[in-house]
Structure formats: structure tokens, C-alpha cells
Design a protein around this motif. Structure first.
Motif, short mmCIF file in Angstrom:
data_model
loop_
_atom_site.label_atom_id
_atom_site.label_comp_id
_atom_site.label_asym_id
_atom_site.label_seq_id
_atom_site.Cartn_x
_atom_site.Cartn_y
_atom_site.Cartn_z
N CYS A 178 14.51 -11.99 -7.29
CA CYS A 178 15.38 -10.91 -7.78
C CYS A 178 16.78 -10.99 -7.17
CB CYS A 178 14.76 -9.55 -7.46
SG CYS A 178 13.15 -9.27 -8.24
N ARG A 420 16.60 -0.69 -5.40
CA ARG A 420 15.15 -0.84 -5.23
C ARG A 420 14.59 -2.01 -6.07
NH1 ARG A 420 13.04 3.85 -2.87
NH2 ARG A 420 14.69 4.70 -1.55
N GLN A 421 15.48 -2.92 -6.52
CA GLN A 421 15.04 -4.02 -7.40
C GLN A 421 15.22 -5.38 -6.73
OE1 GLN A 421 13.80 -2.60 -10.12
NE2 GLN A 421 14.66 -0.65 -9.41
N PHE A 423 13.35 -6.89 -4.28
CA PHE A 423 12.14 -7.62 -3.92
C PHE A 423 11.14 -7.69 -5.07
CE2 PHE A 423 13.68 -5.97 0.20
CZ PHE A 423 13.89 -7.18 0.82
N LYS A 424 11.19 -6.69 -5.95
CA LYS A 424 10.29 -6.69 -7.09
C LYS A 424 10.93 -5.93 -8.23
CE LYS A 424 5.51 -5.71 -8.47
NZ LYS A 424 4.21 -5.13 -8.07
N GLU A 425 10.97 -6.54 -9.41
CA GLU A 425 11.61 -5.94 -10.57
C GLU A 425 10.83 -4.70 -11.01
OE1 GLU A 425 14.88 -6.04 -13.10
OE2 GLU A 425 14.36 -7.62 -11.69
N ASP A 426 11.57 -3.61 -11.31
CA ASP A 426 11.00 -2.37 -11.83
C ASP A 426 9.96 -1.77 -10.90
OD1 ASP A 426 12.55 -2.44 -14.14
OD2 ASP A 426 11.11 -3.72 -15.17
N GLN A 427 10.09 -2.04 -9.60
CA GLN A 427 9.16 -1.43 -8.65
C GLN A 427 9.42 0.06 -8.51
OE1 GLN A 427 9.44 -3.06 -4.72
NE2 GLN A 427 7.59 -2.05 -3.98
N ALA A 428 10.68 0.46 -8.51
CA ALA A 428 11.06 1.86 -8.41
C ALA A 428 12.48 1.99 -8.94
CB ALA A 428 10.97 2.37 -6.97
N ASN A 429 12.87 3.21 -9.23
CA ASN A 429 14.22 3.47 -9.72
C ASN A 429 15.22 3.39 -8.57
OD1 ASN A 429 13.29 3.85 -12.31
ND2 ASN A 429 13.11 6.07 -12.09
N ASP A 430 16.42 2.93 -8.89
CA ASP A 430 17.49 2.96 -7.90
C ASP A 430 17.84 4.41 -7.57
OD1 ASP A 430 17.42 0.27 -8.08
OD2 ASP A 430 19.38 0.01 -9.02
N ARG A 530 20.99 -0.38 -14.63
CA ARG A 530 19.79 0.36 -14.93
C ARG A 530 20.09 1.73 -15.54
NH1 ARG A 530 15.11 -1.48 -13.22
NH2 ARG A 530 14.24 0.60 -13.10
#
Length: 776
Positions: A178, A420-421, A423-430, A530
């Protein structure tokens, strides 16, 4: 808890802008990055690994590791091309070490093939654009079993370098797949346009049941939005309904129109016809006008019906390109231009923003030590996003962006967000941290503002500072002469908004739809901006009820009336209520002189007010010019930010229950009856005085209306009113004004012989006029 006023104030800072180059000319542009502090990076451009033909490397999967001090980056998570190429630029802070180490490893066995060291002080060149990029070289990295050449280039550069936006920074070395979400980017949102579908009438509509008169309404669909008309009965129904949509460029969508027959009161419905029209086939309106009303044949349902010729729909289809589609609240608007470029005003100036850094950032997760923060700046349809600085509460960005300004009565919006993107895509909202808004009409031209702006967040627990954003702001005029000095007097909105205005409800509905379209368009970019970020940046001002804001608005009105009352009180104290008759005589002579010689007012206004003001403005401008030209000095203007009055807005010592009520949902989520009763009683107590004030104002207005319309049951009062009007008319047309006005003015000045502390007859007469006050 009382708020510290200095904590929420804007502070002046003294950064070394442009690497000290800005000191030579602090009032104008000196370079493309003269509003930021120069940051020096060590760039390593790893191109590919080349096999040595003399040595058979055997099965080998090469990986490059780059180390500077305690920072390490690697190509192990990068996709490898068919020729073992990576084409990735790595960036390191040059102050973090003295030796750069480049190691080539075998991924399969995790063994070191070889490595090469570079001394930063002597072996690495420095590049400054516009110099061309340094050509990559072959570096032999081999051992006894395998042989490779590593194709790469190494140089010192700054954020001006063209590889800066695509570089992989050492502070984000743990970010793997990412990494693209950490890079800076500039986004251009497509321009928006209104699509107007006017359903005029239907002709020869036939229901599926020939024995029944159709009750038809029309629906129009563009994208995900569907609008409809009211139900109209008959074979030739009429609607005259405007259905307005929002579309983005290029205008390639399709409007789907359906005629729906409501069969009975149980809402049984049947489609009796449909029609499709592309946006490119509609009439483009580039001036305030209306599209021609045309007849369109309808495809009758079911398909193949022999009555296809019978039904037609009369419509006006147009793309209203002369309007500006509002995507922001009017208080925070950054653009007023219409869709069509031919109606744009001339370019007024250039806005340049240097995003230096931030201090003391606070995230929503208190357990998290650092914040992965980035800044989004929005003005017009251009969005700018800085790179993400990983795990830091005092990030340094030092990135500079510029915008074209067509209207200075606009607002620049900047927001800080926790990424919040990474380390992992769509893990949580910014997560939004805070926003700063800068009104351009408070920015003086040709001046660099270097300030630290607090990012504030108001919640149910009070006002909190989430950190400070350090910015350098400059506005430079491009327009000259008439175009520059006539800009404050031209229309704020395009002409179509005044010729054919839209209602407030329509504008708000279209604004919400424009935000959705912008979210969809910017989500298709790479890296995507986003949806939650776009929603937060374009979020309108809250319109929900707030007792705190109600008190503030009353206090604001009270301040204005108190100032006016103070001026009137001073005037009355020195004229009407004064005990000195000489002042009254002077006031009477002054009033009568103006009535006898009206041109004296113009003469005094020109020679005693206008001419001195022009002379003072000219001398002040000459003094500023000479000071800047010869002494190189200038007054330090106020920072371009609306500083909130914490005392006025009830935030110094806020009532926490009022804030909880302000941020409560609707309907209320509070289940405690005692709290609800207390809030209800508080609102009743606060609204008591406005209720009485509005009632008194309405009573006086009704008396005035009764006087003007002679609407009264008392015949004697009506006769007196007629008589007074006739006498005033006779005096007005037969006696000079300066003569017949002597007595009313002398009576109002309350001279000693005419002094009477009791109410006059006119006020008594006015008091007896009828009102609609409740008598029970």
C-alpha cells in the motif's frame, strides 16, 4: 473547563523559506518552491539487476536492500518485471547516516550476493532541477557462485525533484503493498453541470385497460438518481415539472424516462411507455434561456404494441451549462464559475500555499503513539494531497501547491487526516484530525504569511485543539488595470442564477448530489482520494438547533443594536434631552439649512468628507510605497484567518449540557426523563423574551398597517387620519419645506416653552389603532 484564548490563536512563525532564498525578495516569488523549507533527500533509483554472462548465477531471485543509518528499504515487496527490473526510487533523509549501503541478496536462500558502500560526503553527486536526471550506472555485485550487475543511480536532491511524488520514503519502509497510498498527488475533479428535464405534457396516452382513464406520472433516471412528477389524469395530462440532475464531464450519460400508470389506490402501477435520451443529444444552454419544447415518440409497453404511433411526450431537454453547480456550503465556497469556459471571468491572481508541517497532532486513538498524517487542500476543482508521514505527531511535509483565483471572496480549505490505508487496503476509514479555513478576502497581495494555525474540534465535551498546522500563504495579482479593480463589483454568481434563480431547496438537493458525484469521480483515481475525506472536506455548516448558537446570534444582534443605540443616545443627549437651549437652536438652524439648501449636503459631502479621504488614502499609499521601495519595510498584516471570539461563541466556559444537546441526534437519544424535562424548561425560559419581542413588533406593524389602510371601526379616528393627510399634503405642496418643517423639528427638539413630558397626541392616536392581539 475554561479555554485558554492564546491556545486557540494564530501564531506567527519564522521558517527558512526556500533555503534562505526568500530573504532576498520576501514580497514576491523567487522560485517554484520558495514557500517551504528546503528538505534534502538521498535518492536511490533502483532500475534492475542484470545477469553477468560470464558467470552462471543458477537459480536466483535477487532482492536489493538499501540501508542508511537505522533506516532500511527493500525491493522484496515490489513486483519484479520480466527483465528483473523494479524501477523504484527510494528516498532517505541525508542526515540519518554517513554511509549508504546497497546489498544484493538471493530471496530463495536469503544469502548475501554482495554489497556496495557509498560515502555520502564524497561519492554522491548533487542534482538541482532543471538539470536532467543522472543516468543510471552498472555496479558489479558478484560472489564466487553468482554474478550480477545492479543498474541504479544515486544523487542528492530536494522536494523539487520530479521523482519526489513517486519515491518510497524511508519512514514508510514498513509499508509494502500500500505504499502508493502514502504518495503526494494532485487531483482535478471533473466539472459539474445541471441537466434539466422539463416534463410539459403527454398526448394521446392510452392505458393498458382501454376502459379506464390513465392516471400517469413520469420518472426520469440519471445514474443512481430518480426524480418524478405528480400524478395527472387524462389522456392528455399536463405537468410542467422541472426535474434537475447533476452530471459531470464528459457529458456521456443517458436519461431514462418512463411513464407509469397508477391503476388503483393500492398503488398498483404499470409502465405504459419509456424513452431514452443521451446527454450529448440535449440542447446545450450556454446563456440564460430555455430549451425548445419538442414532441418525443414513446416506446409503448409491451414491446410490439400496434399503438406505438399514438402516444407522445412533450418535453424540454437541456444541459444548463451557464450555471455554477455548488458542491460546498456558501459560507465555505471556493469557486463560482459556470460549467462552460466561455462564461468564466478573467483570471484574477495566483494563490500559493506552502504546507510546512504540523505540531502536537492528536488522533482519535489515544493508545496509538504516532499518527500517519497527511494534508488535503481544496480550492475550486483542484485537490492537493501531501505525502503521508508515518508514525509522527510533528510531521514535516514542506510541499508547495498553487491555484488559479478567479474570485477573491472565496475560502481555501485544508484538512489533516490519519491514514488508515498504509498497511491494508480498506481496513478502516481515514480519520479526520482537524480543518483550517482561510478566507482569501483577508489575504493581502504580494505578502508571505507564515503562521501556525490551530486545528479545532468542537464536540460534546467542549472545544479541543487537535494540533497546529504550519502554513505559508501568498496571493499575487495577475490581472491589471480595469479587470483587477472592477473585480469586487462584478456578479458573484453567473448571470443565469439571477435571470432564472433556483430555490434554496433545489440548490441544497443538488449540492448533496454533487458531493456524491465528486466522491465517485475521485475514488476512481490512483491513489484514490477516499469518500470519507471528500465528505468531510465538503461537509456543510450544521443547521440543527443549538441553544448555544441561538444565544450567540441574539448577542450578535444585540451588539449591533447597542452600537446604533449608543450613537442615537449621544445625538439625543446633545439635542432633544439637552438643557442648553443654544444647542437646540443650533440643531434647528442646521436642520432647516439643509432643508432650505439641499445642495449644501452634496457640497459638504464632497469638500469636507470625500476630498480629505482621497488625500489621506493617497498619502497613506505613497508612504507604504516609499517604505517598501527604499527602506524595505512593511507593516506585518494580520494572519488571514477568522479568529473566533471564544467569549462571544460561549466557548470559554461552555455549558456541557448545552453542547451535549447540540450534538445529540434527532430524535433525541437521551432516555433520562429528568434531563429532557430540564432541557425543555430551559428552552421555554430562553424563548420567552423573543416571543414577547416578536409579539410587540407584530402589534406595532398591525397598527401601522391599520393607519395606512384606514382600517378601523372608529369613524372619528378615520376622520382624523384623513384630515391629517390632507393637511400634510396642502403644506407639502404650498409651503416650502424649510418653513413648514420648523415647528415639527422645534417640537421634537423639546425647547423649554414647548416642553411636555406627557405623550403627544399622535402617539396617543397611534396607540389606539386596532391590533390582532389575543384577548383571552
Amino acid at each position: 473547563m475554561a479555554a485558554n484564548k492564546d491556545e486557540f490563536s494564530v501564531k506567527q512563525i519564522s521558517p527558512k523559506l526556500g533555503g534562505e532564498r526568500g530573504a532576498r525578495n520576501p514580497y514576491g516569488p523567487t522560485s517554484s518552491h520558495d514557500l517551504v523549507e528546503q528538505m534534502e533527500f538521498l535518492y536511490v533509483d533502483v532500475i534492475r539487476a542484470i545477469k553477468n554472462s560470464d558467470v552462471d548465477p543458477g537459480p536466483c531471485d535477487p532482492v536489493v536492500e538499501i540501508t542508511l543509518g537505522n533506516y532500511k528499504s527493500s525491493t522484496k515487496d515490489l513486483p519484479v518485471g520480466p527483465n528483473m527490473d523494479w524501477n523504484q526510487v527510494f528516498a532517505f533523509d541525508k542526515t540519518k547516516g554517513d554511509v549508504l549501503s546497497v546489498t544484493l541478496k538471493d530471496r530463495l536462500t536469503n544469502t548475501v550476493i554482495n554489497k556496495s558502500n557509498f560515502k555520502l560526503a564524497s561519492e554522491i553527486p548533487t542534482r538541482a532541477p532543471p538539470d536532467a536526471r543522472i543516468a543510471p550506472q552498472r555496479y558489479p555485485l558478484r560472489n564466487t557462485k553468482t554474478g550480477f550487475y545492479l543498474m541504479m543511480s544515486v544523487w542528492f536532491g530536494t522536494q523539487v525533484d520530479e521523482v519526489y511524488p513517486v519515491a518510497w520514503f524511508s519512514d514508510a519502509s514498513e509499508v509494502s503493498t500500500c505504499v502508493i497510498n502514502t504518495r503526494p498527488k494532485v487531483y482535478l475533479a471533473p466539472r459539474l453541470c445541471y441537466v434539466r428535464v422539463t416534463i410539459v405534457s403527454g398526448h394521446d396516452l392510452i392505458s393498458t385497460d382501454r376502459n379506464r382513464t390513465p392516471s400517469v406520472y413520469v420518472t426520469a433516471t440519471l445514474g443512481q438518481v430518480t426524480l418524478k412528477t405528480e400524478v395527472s389524469s387524462g389522456t392528455n395530462p399536463s405537468w410542467n415539472k422541472d426535474l434537475i440532475f447533476v452530471a459531470s464531464e464528459p457529458l456521456e450519460g443517458t436519461v431514462y424516462i418512463r411513464l407509469i400508470d397508477r391503476v388503483d389506490d393500492q398503488h398498483e402501477e404499470r409502465i405504459i411507455g419509456k424513452l431514452e435520451k443521451k446527454l450529448s443529444e440535449m440542447t446545450p444552454l450556454k446563456v440564460p434561456s430555455s430549451a425548445p419544447a419538442l414532441f418525443y415518440d414513446i416506446e409503448v409497453e409491451p414491446a410490439g404494441d400496434s399503438r406505438r404511433f399514438a402516444s407522445r411526450l412533450k418535453m424540454k431537454l437541456a444541459t444548463d451549462q451557464a450555471y455554477h453547480v455548488a458542491e460546498e456550503s456558501i459560507q465555505y465556497s471556493s469557486d463560482y464559475r459556470p460549467f462552460v469556459k466561455g462564461l468564466w471571468p478573467c483570471l484574477l491572481g495566483k494563490l500559493e500555499i506552502g504546507i510546512l508541517g504540523a505540531t502536537g497532532l492528536k488522533g482519535s486513538d489515544e493508545k496509538k503513539q504516532g499518527i500517519d498524517s497527511y494534508v488535503v487542500a481544496k480550492y475550486g476543482n483542484k485537490w492537493a494531497r501531501t505525502r503521508t508521514v508515518v508514525n509522527s505527531v510533528t510531521p514535516k511535509w514542506n510541499e508547495q501547491y498553487s491555484w488559479d483565483v478567479y474570485e477573491k471572496c472565496t475560502v481555501l480549505t485544508l484538512g489533516i487526516y490519519d491514514n488508515r490505508q498504509i498497511f491494508k487496503e480498506d481496513q478502516a476509514n481515514d480519520v479526520p484530525i482537524g480543518k483550517v479555513r482561510i478566507p482569501l478576502n483577508r489575504v493581502e497581495s504580494d505578502w508571505i504569511y507564515a503562521c501556525s494555525y490551530p486545528t479545532l474540534k468542537l464536540g460534546s465535551s467542549g472545544l479541543k485543539k487537535m494540533g497546529e498546522l504550519q502554513l505559508a500563504v501568498r496571493f499575487v495579482y495577475v490581472a491589471q488595470g480595469y479587470a483587477r479593480y472592477s473585480a469586487p463589483f462584478r456578479w458573484l454568481l453567473p448571470k443565469a442564477h439571477y435571470k432564472s434563480p433556483l430555490s434554496v431547496y433545489q440548490i441544497e438537493e443538488m449540492r448533496a448530489e454533487a458531493v456524491k458525484i465528486n466522491c465517485a469521480n475521485l475514488a476512481r483515481t490512483e491513489p484514490a482520494l477516499r469518500n470519507e475525506v471528500v465528505w468531510d472536506m465538503l461537509k456543510p455548516k450544521s443547521k440543527s438547533f443549538s441553544l448555544r448558537v441561538t444565544k450567540v446570534n441574539c448577542e450578535r444582534g444585540h451588539r449591533i443594536f447597542r452600537a446604533l443605540y449608543g450613537w442615537c443616545g449621544w445625538f439625543l443627549a446633545n439635542t432633544r434631552y439637552s438643557t442648553c437651549d443654544m444647542r437646540k437652536v443650533a440643531a434647528l438652524a442646521f436642520f432647516d439649512l439643509f432643508l432650505y439648501w439641499p445642495s449644501l449636503i452634496v457640497w459638504l459631502a464632497i469638500y469636507l468628507v470625500v476630498v480629505p479621504c482621497i488625500v489621506l488614502v493617497g498619502l497613506s499609499g505613497l508612504h507604504k510605497f516609499l517604505t517598501r521601495k527604499f527602506w524595505n519595510k512593511r507593516e506585518n498584516p494580520r494572519p488571514p484567518l477568522i479568529v473566533n471570539d471564544l467569549k462571544l461563541w460561549k466557548l470559554e466556559s461552555p455549558n456541557l449540557d448545552e453542547l451535549e444537546e447540540e450534538f445529540d441526534s434527532f430524535p433525541s437519544s437521551v432516555s433520562d426523563v429528568n434531563i429532557l424535562r430540564m432541557r425543555y424548561d430551559r428552552i421555554r425560559m430562553v424563548c420567552q423574551r423573543p416571543m414577547i419581542l416578536l409579539g410587540d413588533a407584530a402589534s406595532q406593524g398591525e397598527r401601522l398597517y391599520a393607519l395606512l389602510t384606514f382600517n378601523g371601526d372608529d369613524q372619528l379616528a378615520s376622520f382624523y387620519c384623513w384630515l391629517i393627510c390632507v393637511l400634510v399634503a396642502l403644506c407639502w405642496y404650498n409651503i416650502p419645506m424649510w418653513l413648514w418643517s420648523l415647528y415639527p423639528i422645534a417640537y421634537w427638539l423639546n425647547f423649554t416653552p414647548l416642553r411636555n413630558d406627557m405623550p403627544c397626541g399622535i402617539s396617543n392616536f397611534f396607540r389606539r389603532l386596532p391590533t390582532n392581539e389575543v384577548l383571552f
